[in-house]
Scaffold this active site. Sequence first.
Site, PDB file in Angstrom:
ATOM      1  N   GLU A  92       0.827  -1.214   0.000  1.00 44.89           N
ATOM      2  CA  GLU A  92       0.000   0.000   0.000  1.00 44.89           C
ATOM      3  C   GLU A  92       0.857   1.259   0.000  1.00 44.89           C
ATOM      4  O   GLU A  92       0.475   2.291  -0.563  1.00 44.89           O
ATOM      5  CB  GLU A  92      -0.937   0.024   1.208  1.00 44.89           C
ATOM      6  CG  GLU A  92      -2.089  -0.964   1.134  1.00 44.89           C
ATOM      7  CD  GLU A  92      -1.746  -2.318   1.734  1.00 44.89           C
ATOM      8  OE1 GLU A  92      -0.552  -2.538   2.066  1.00 44.89           O
ATOM      9  OE2 GLU A  92      -2.657  -3.161   1.852  1.00 44.89           O
TER      10      GLU A  92
ATOM     11  N   PHE B 100     -11.475  -7.522  13.604  1.00 46.59           N
ATOM     12  CA  PHE B 100     -10.338  -7.926  12.780  1.00 46.59           C
ATOM     13  C   PHE B 100     -10.029  -6.847  11.745  1.00 46.59           C
ATOM     14  O   PHE B 100     -10.918  -6.363  11.063  1.00 46.59           O
ATOM     15  CB  PHE B 100     -10.658  -9.253  12.085  1.00 46.59           C
ATOM     16  CG  PHE B 100      -9.555  -9.704  11.167  1.00 46.59           C
ATOM     17  CD1 PHE B 100      -8.310 -10.042  11.675  1.00 46.59           C
ATOM     18  CD2 PHE B 100      -9.754  -9.762   9.792  1.00 46.59           C
ATOM     19  CE1 PHE B 100      -7.275 -10.438  10.831  1.00 46.59           C
ATOM     20  CE2 PHE B 100      -8.736 -10.159   8.943  1.00 46.59           C
ATOM     21  CZ  PHE B 100      -7.489 -10.496   9.458  1.00 46.59           C
ATOM     22  N   GLN B 101      -8.781  -6.479  11.653  1.00 51.79           N
ATOM     23  CA  GLN B 101      -8.299  -5.448  10.719  1.00 51.79           C
ATOM     24  C   GLN B 101      -9.020  -4.120  10.889  1.00 51.79           C
ATOM     25  O   GLN B 101      -9.302  -3.419   9.923  1.00 51.79           O
ATOM     26  CB  GLN B 101      -8.372  -5.947   9.267  1.00 51.79           C
ATOM     27  CG  GLN B 101      -7.391  -7.093   9.014  1.00 51.79           C
ATOM     28  CD  GLN B 101      -7.098  -7.351   7.558  1.00 51.79           C
ATOM     29  OE1 GLN B 101      -7.939  -7.130   6.689  1.00 51.79           O
ATOM     30  NE2 GLN B 101      -5.889  -7.825   7.268  1.00 51.79           N
TER      31      GLN B 101
ATOM     32  N   LYS C  73     -17.471  -1.323   5.277  1.00 54.72           N
ATOM     33  CA  LYS C  73     -17.864  -2.331   4.293  1.00 54.72           C
ATOM     34  C   LYS C  73     -19.372  -2.329   4.036  1.00 54.72           C
ATOM     35  O   LYS C  73     -19.811  -2.490   2.900  1.00 54.72           O
ATOM     36  CB  LYS C  73     -17.425  -3.714   4.805  1.00 54.72           C
ATOM     37  CG  LYS C  73     -17.285  -4.739   3.697  1.00 54.72           C
ATOM     38  CD  LYS C  73     -16.608  -5.996   4.223  1.00 54.72           C
ATOM     39  CE  LYS C  73     -16.462  -7.035   3.131  1.00 54.72           C
ATOM     40  NZ  LYS C  73     -15.773  -8.240   3.629  1.00 54.72           N
TER      41      LYS C  73
ATOM     42  N   MET D 161      23.735   9.936   4.085  1.00 50.68           N
ATOM     43  CA  MET D 161      23.489  11.245   4.699  1.00 50.68           C
ATOM     44  C   MET D 161      23.686  11.185   6.207  1.00 50.68           C
ATOM     45  O   MET D 161      24.294  12.074   6.802  1.00 50.68           O
ATOM     46  CB  MET D 161      22.070  11.723   4.346  1.00 50.68           C
ATOM     47  CG  MET D 161      21.801  13.153   4.730  1.00 50.68           C
ATOM     48  SD  MET D 161      22.972  14.314   3.972  1.00 50.68           S
ATOM     49  CE  MET D 161      22.033  14.881   2.554  1.00 50.68           C
TER      50      MET D 161
END
Lengths: 166, 611
Positions: free
Chosen positions: B99, B161-162, B211, B519
């Site tokens: 993602e 969940f999630q 959803k 760096m």
Amino acid sequence: MKKTLSILVQNRPGVLSHVAGLITRRGYNVESIAAGPTENVKITRITLVAAGDEPVLDQIVKQVRKLVDVISVEVMDPESITGELAVVTVSAEGAKRGELINLINILGLTLTDVREDSLTVMAAGQALAVEMALTSLGPFGIKALARTGLVSLTRPTGRQAKEDAP
Amino acid sequence: MPVKNKPTPASKKTQAAKPSQDARPSQDARPRQDAKPKAARPQAPKPAAPAKLDGSKTIVEFMKKAGVEYVFGYPGGAVIPLYDALYGSGLRHVLTRHEQGAIHAADGYARASGRVGVVFATSGPGATNLVTGLATAHMDSVPLVAVTGQVPTTSLGSDSFQEADIYGITIPITKYNYLVKDPRTLPDVLAEAFHLAGSGRPGPVLVDVPKDVQISLIEAGEPKPVDIPGYCESPEPDPAALETLSLALGLSQRPVIYLGGGATIAGVAKDILTLAERLDMAVVATLQAKGTFPDDHPLSLGLPGMHGAKYANLAINESDLIVGLGVRFDDRVVGNVRRFAPMARIAHVDIDPAEIGKRLPVDVAVVGDLRRVLAMLLAKVKMTPRPEWRRRLAELKRLHPMVVPPSQGAIKPQAAIKALSDRCAGEAVLVTDVGQHQMWAAQRFMSNKPRHFLSSGGLGTMGFGLPAAIGAQLARPGVPVALIAGDGGFQMNIQELATIRQYNLPVKIMVINNGCLGMVRQWQQFFFSRRYSETIFEYNPDFAALARVYGLAGRRIEKPSETIDAVAELMDAPGPALLEVVVEREENVLPMIPAGMGQTDFFEAAEEDGQ
């Protein structure tokens, strides 16, 4: 230096998170924040008292104004009508009890709970009056205190009414 | 190293992807010629009763109407309905491998095209993987709309969940965000989201869609015209302030334009050129403005600030008027606020009133859209040659040239970047990652067109480059897109090589491999007595071989003599290709003004050796 901001926001879920989050993440000092409905159900008014020097306060105003939900930000002048409510439980044991009741009467506070060892009163009114009441109650021993934070409205600009108050 | 089956998996993947793409030609993300979907439009004519669409179709249809070219994304449990609506819809989707890759790709697309980038992700980890990308876009004012799935409204707040509170998480890193609980508001929310993302000072907007909202049927219809009380996209410039600015411009002897990302966004390259040439103003350009004023112009001084050329910082130091156009007076440019441009009055033009006076007090402020402000300003200011100032600028450049240090055996990274720049001749879109190579590129890569140098400036996000190059190539299909990345940042989103191969995007990748986090190592060398704490990679993969495994052309060089030829081969490759350039490990980005120091406190090379 302190400033009172009167912020009108769209009454959307999460709007308080947006305002409060901004204050926290930019590290501003806020003394109080109070939110509640207005005459328009779609609009909420948030009154915020912030401390800082002029450039910081200026930034707070600009950053708050930038929030998408914020409709307007007004910096309140000292002439505006400002009020607060405080609920305070004061210890009231022994000889001091009489003195305390006397003071409550003089200050015109509302007695809301009476116990053997404490009295709970409400102080409501102009910000200064509430501040003064709390200062006077201090020496008796404040056991618990809840304050709403300031709310403020600009004084209406219409012509002052002639008739006497009833 | 096991070299079992080299290009096979990649080509298999592409072959596997092919048939499904043919079956759904409109899903093919490659060609761009036909903006209109090939598939017959879903039955649009309105019957007597308004048609009903579910939330997912509402989203997809809205985006098609809004002219969204590509959606970048990654499916998951909470967006299965949304991806089902996407299937065969004609809205083109680019499947990344993470993602974070999707959102940086959308960001690269937006930066290269000036249009709103769109990204889809699922709930929970899918959504939290967008966080870095949202913050990156927010800092650089990049217009994005991110649509995330969420657990059903009935499960919200129960640690399902999630489930993650992505609305709460992203408040500080988006321009605005939504949690859509009522499906009926979805059309208006989408219209607002696109409007907010792309208007005023652009930025990312997140729309979190549970959803059940995705499957609820709602009446299809046009969204209401966007009306957000209190949101002012473009304040009208104050004529009095403009008058003051034009007076200041007339009086100045040594004016400098300090050009920022706002100028790139406003699309005012021509006006800036006119202004600078008419008034003989020097121009320093931040990372986000690089190319918006041509690097090869005699009045251009390139990058200002920490790693700017000495002549750029000395010109700021000598200037009597700094005109900031679409800038933030960022700490990497300004350094010590009290010692910035000590002889100059400071003027600031920006569309965002909150930027005025944020970091330092300014003498003249004009709030408004740069396009409008410049049009008004150009109507006021007359030709004012400043031969004295031009002479001084030329002298500063002569005295403090930005040179490529000679090689002592190993390839100098600056030389490799210079070779790429020469080869691209100002035509390619250059994307960078973050670190030393980014600064060397900013210093030495010639960019003469706006939106041709794409880099994560404000947030400095390592791992940005590779996915952003994917988005840039999709936005500019006919234009060569080159990526310069370090061996550190490149590995932060290296999985997107698969995406490049799947869509056969001809991105040209130069990996500057110094085997360390250069760096940070440089700061450790300068300021922490060469204590290289965890900045040396004791193992790195063979990047050229890795590229080949992913189905790209890959080559690795170590000798200075190979550079020019290898860069030519890279840029001439017909498809995606990678060139790994093994460079001097302890090379530093110079000049350097240490953080918080004044404009002329250059860290000298002698100090560097003396550590």
